[in-house]
Design a protein around this motif. Structure first.
Motif, mmCIF file in Angstrom:
data_model
loop_
_atom_site.group_PDB
_atom_site.id
_atom_site.type_symbol
_atom_site.label_atom_id
_atom_site.label_comp_id
_atom_site.label_asym_id
_atom_site.label_seq_id
_atom_site.Cartn_x
_atom_site.Cartn_y
_atom_site.Cartn_z
ATOM 1 N N TRP A 15 0.809 -1.221 0.000
ATOM 2 C CA TRP A 15 0.000 0.000 0.000
ATOM 3 C C TRP A 15 0.844 1.274 0.000
ATOM 4 O O TRP A 15 0.473 2.299 -0.598
ATOM 5 N N LEU A 19 0.538 4.177 -2.618
ATOM 6 C CA LEU A 19 0.211 5.525 -2.141
ATOM 7 C C LEU A 19 1.156 6.562 -2.757
ATOM 8 O O LEU A 19 0.714 7.624 -3.211
ATOM 9 N N LEU A 82 -6.480 4.147 -2.863
ATOM 10 C CA LEU A 82 -6.122 2.814 -2.331
ATOM 11 C C LEU A 82 -7.386 1.979 -2.106
ATOM 12 O O LEU A 82 -7.376 0.758 -2.293
ATOM 13 N N ARG A 85 -8.668 -0.098 -4.976
ATOM 14 C CA ARG A 85 -8.003 -1.390 -5.255
ATOM 15 C C ARG A 85 -8.825 -2.556 -4.711
ATOM 16 O O ARG A 85 -8.691 -3.683 -5.155
#
Ligand SMILES: [Zn+2]
Ligand SMILES: [Zn+2]
Length: 229
Positions: A15, A19, A82, A85
């Protein structure tokens, strides 16, 4: 395709890597678009091809403050990305009709959502957060995302919220987000182009409409569809 491999990498990466990648994309779109628009407007007003809707002086340090809040907002948008996803449906729409249906549904959803969120932000409890955006009375392209992080999260989490209920592809979500950023920056241009073209006159209505919101504070809460008539 390279872009598909990049999406795949972004989906599967840690992540923190995702990011950083999303932050770079958001900040680049914000800075490049606002910078290009500011420069173009300067040239066109100097050549008398157009004029500022509101030509009062900017506040001391206004641009610096707008850019700082704008960059933070871009990082919040990256956090929101995020969440996409977890809920996306394929990388690209499977057909042209899928593309049109997903686009139309999202535009209708986002226009309705952003109108009511904006109304909510003008209510007593939220006005202290929305105040940041209204520090810009004479707007500039940089004002577009000069918002409190809470307001930025309302914007940034709109797509994953939509994707919870409607299957939407990741690539289309990104394309619409980039167009949305460009449109919002144009909305804050405070620029009116001199032309007899009906299209240009219609385009001029958007920044004029939103400038009024910043000047008076209690009118014109809508965005895309508000002046389609
Ligand atoms: Zn407002
Ligand atoms: Zn605004």
């Amino acid at each position: 395709m390279f872009i598909d491999r990049l999406f795949q990498f972004w989906i599967e990466s840690h992540w923190s890597v995702a990011l950083v990648m999303s932050s770079v994309v958001n900040i680049s779109v914000y800075v490049i678009t606002a910078l290009t628009m500011s420069r173009l407007i300067k040239v066109m007003t100097t050549k008398k091809l157009g004029e500022y809707i509101d030509d009062r002086s900017l506040k001391d340090g206004q641009i610096k403050q707008e850019v700082s809040f704008g960059i933070i907002a871009c990082i919040v948008f990256a956090v929101g990305s995020l969440a996409t996803r977890e809920v996306f449906h394929k990388i690209w729409p499977e057909s042209i009709s899928d593309f049109f249906v997903q686009t139309l549904c999202f535009v209708i959803f986002y226009e309705t959502y952003s109108y009511f969120v904006h109304l909510l932000l003008h209510q007593k409890f939220f006005s202290k957060y929305h105040r940041i955006h209204h520090l810009s009375v004479r707007v500039t392209p940089w004002s577009a995302y000069s918002v409190h992080p809470l307001e930025a999260s309302f914007i940034g989490f709109s797509a994953p919220l939509f994707m919870l209920f409607v299957p939407m592809s990741l690539g289309l979500a990104l394309v619409l987000h980039v167009f949305g950023m460009m449109f919002t920056i144009m909305l804050h241009s405070s620029y009116r182009h001199r032309s007899n073209s009906r299209l240009i006159k219609w385009m001029n209505e958007y920044p004029r409409y939103h400038s009024k919101h910043h000047i008076y504070g209690t009118v014109n809460y809508g965005f895309v569809g508000s002046i389609l008539g």
